[in-house]
Design a protein around this motif. Structure first.
Motif, PDB file in Angstrom:
ATOM      1  N   THR A  18       0.808  -1.231   0.000  1.00 10.53           N
ATOM      2  CA  THR A  18       0.000   0.000   0.000  1.00 10.53           C
ATOM      3  C   THR A  18       0.834   1.271   0.000  1.00 10.53           C
ATOM      4  OG1 THR A  18      -0.136   0.171   2.423  1.00 10.53           O
ATOM      5  CG2 THR A  18      -1.772  -1.227   1.315  1.00 10.53           C
ATOM      6  N   GLN A  53      -7.456  -4.870   1.914  1.00  9.39           N
ATOM      7  CA  GLN A  53      -8.192  -4.344   0.769  1.00  9.39           C
ATOM      8  C   GLN A  53      -8.590  -2.893   0.990  1.00  9.39           C
ATOM      9  OE1 GLN A  53     -11.675  -6.626  -0.175  1.00  9.39           O
ATOM     10  NE2 GLN A  53     -12.096  -5.516  -2.085  1.00  9.39           N
ATOM     11  N   LYS A  54      -9.065  -2.594   2.207  1.00 10.15           N
ATOM     12  CA  LYS A  54      -9.492  -1.227   2.513  1.00 10.15           C
ATOM     13  C   LYS A  54      -8.295  -0.279   2.529  1.00 10.15           C
ATOM     14  CE  LYS A  54     -12.385   1.405   5.708  1.00 10.15           C
ATOM     15  NZ  LYS A  54     -13.384   1.336   6.797  1.00 10.15           N
ATOM     16  N   LEU A  57      -7.260   0.618  -1.007  1.00 14.76           N
ATOM     17  CA  LEU A  57      -8.138   1.620  -1.619  1.00 14.76           C
ATOM     18  C   LEU A  57      -7.847   3.013  -1.045  1.00 14.76           C
ATOM     19  CD1 LEU A  57     -11.530  -0.324  -1.689  1.00 14.76           C
ATOM     20  CD2 LEU A  57     -10.157   0.349  -3.666  1.00 14.76           C
ATOM     21  N   ARG A  60      -4.812   4.718  -2.461  1.00 18.43           N
ATOM     22  CA  ARG A  60      -4.987   5.237  -3.822  1.00 18.43           C
ATOM     23  C   ARG A  60      -5.855   6.487  -3.837  1.00 18.43           C
ATOM     24  NH1 ARG A  60      -7.009   0.314  -7.368  1.00 18.43           N
ATOM     25  NH2 ARG A  60      -6.821   1.892  -9.018  1.00 18.43           N
ATOM     26  N   LEU A  79     -15.663   3.272  -0.857  1.00 17.81           N
ATOM     27  CA  LEU A  79     -14.299   3.614  -1.254  1.00 17.81           C
ATOM     28  C   LEU A  79     -14.065   3.279  -2.722  1.00 17.81           C
ATOM     29  CD1 LEU A  79     -12.353   2.317   1.869  1.00 17.81           C
ATOM     30  CD2 LEU A  79     -12.622   4.703   1.193  1.00 17.81           C
ATOM     31  N   GLN A  80     -14.546   2.111  -3.139  1.00 16.81           N
ATOM     32  CA  GLN A  80     -14.376   1.722  -4.539  1.00 16.81           C
ATOM     33  C   GLN A  80     -15.123   2.667  -5.459  1.00 16.81           C
ATOM     34  OE1 GLN A  80     -12.377  -1.017  -5.755  1.00 16.81           O
ATOM     35  NE2 GLN A  80     -12.696   0.348  -7.514  1.00 16.81           N
ATOM     36  N   LEU A  83     -13.138   5.811  -5.855  1.00 16.43           N
ATOM     37  CA  LEU A  83     -11.991   5.592  -6.723  1.00 16.43           C
ATOM     38  C   LEU A  83     -12.421   5.542  -8.184  1.00 16.43           C
ATOM     39  CD1 LEU A  83      -8.930   5.120  -6.670  1.00 16.43           C
ATOM     40  CD2 LEU A  83      -9.396   2.674  -6.580  1.00 16.43           C
TER      41      LEU A  83
END
Length: 308
Positions: A18, A53-54, A57, A60, A79-80, A83
């Motif tokens: 990350t 995973q969180k 995200l 990014r 979050l996705q 993005l």
């Protein structure tokens, strides 16, 4: 203390995947109660797949200007979605054809016989259409270069070049967001060395930083090094941003930068920008960074803000 019973990601793996440092992750644990890693038999942190995973995200989305305090509270789906939204916006950047047309229209508006208000109307239309961030990051550098080249080639008068600069400065300053009531450090001081009158690049940087909530002190051009150092001490400045054009004598600029490097505290970063600074041999100091564009500087400020 919870023992690890299933495979999980180590702190080193999270940091590697990350880019989020272990110091930052621990700070988020205390401040936001996220992430909540399990502990191994020796107390080492282990992160679940969902946390990984969180965090991926979030890492990014941070360069997009979103704050960690808001991001950690969002579920994965939100979050996705954020993005994806930013990806769409990036794909809708200004095309070269549109940029060329806008630049040609601007140069035409500065020619003799045109309405003196024509450049303001054209620039305002571009600002309204694209928003302040895109305007200063993508349009302003192209406009500035085109006007400068036209002036050097004597296709524009000195008065026309000054009219453009004054008009552009007034428009951007009016469009700046109001200062954040609770600004995040580090505070940024912007100026140029004595003898350097070009400061539109710093104005563009101020606008982009202000949109991210950064506290800025724009002292415009020609601030002597001792005054820069005084302001750093008195105002609690964490970053000094200096811009210089190719018109700046190299020896004078080198001496100015050296004086700042010697006088700035280790906690204060020195950012250098502009074609004049790009030609300098960089001093060997950990807190000195050369940026090719304002967007890179803003991304760096966001990284600094997350660690303070």
């Amino acid at each position: 203390m919870t023992q690890i019973k299933h495979p999980a990601f180590t702190q080193a793996q999270v940091e590697q995947r990350t880019g989020l440092s272990r110091e930052l992750l621990r700070k988020w644990e205390l401040r936001y109660n996220f992430p909540q890693p399990s502990r191994g038999a020796r107390g080492q942190r282990h992160y679940s797949g969902a946390e990984m995973q969180k965090l991926a995200l979030i890492s990014r989305l941070l360069p997009c200007g979103l704050r960690a305090s808001a991001l950690v509270a969002m579920p994965l789906a939100a979050l996705q979605a954020r993005l994806d939204h930013h990806a769409v916006q990036a794909a809708q950047s200004i095309s070269p054809h549109t940029l060329t047309q806008a630049t040609q229209a601007l140069l035409a508006s500065l020619q003799p016989g045109q309405n003196l208000d024509a450049p303001r109307l054209l620039l305002q239309a571009q600002l309204d259409s694209h928003g302040l961030n895109t305007f200063v990051a993508d349009l302003m550098p192209t406009f500035n270069a085109a006007v400068g080249q036209a002036w050097q080639a004597q296709r524009l008068s000195i008065a026309a070049e000054h009219h453009y600069t004054a008009t552009l400065r007034a428009l951007v300053q009016r469009a700046l967001p109001l200062p954040d009531l609770h600004p995040r450090p580090p505070k940024v001081l912007l100026t140029t060395p004595p003898g350097e009158l070009h400061s539109l690049g710093l104005l563009a940087l101020q606008a982009q930083l202000a949109l991210q909530g950064a506290p800025c002190i724009n002292l415009d051009s020609q601030l002597p090094a001792p005054e820069v150092l005084r302001m750093v001490r008195e105002a609690g400045v964490g970053v000094v941003a200096i811009s210089a054009s190719v018109c700046m004598p190299v020896a004078q600029l080198t001496s100015y930068v050296a004086e700042l490097v010697q006088g700035l505290p280790a906690s204060c970063a020195l950012w250098l920008g502009g074609q004049g600074c790009a030609a300098l041999p960089l001093p060997r100091a950990a807190n000195v960074t050369l940026f090719q564009d304002t967007t890179g500087a803003v991304s760096h400020w966001l990284s600094l803000a997350q660690t303070l």
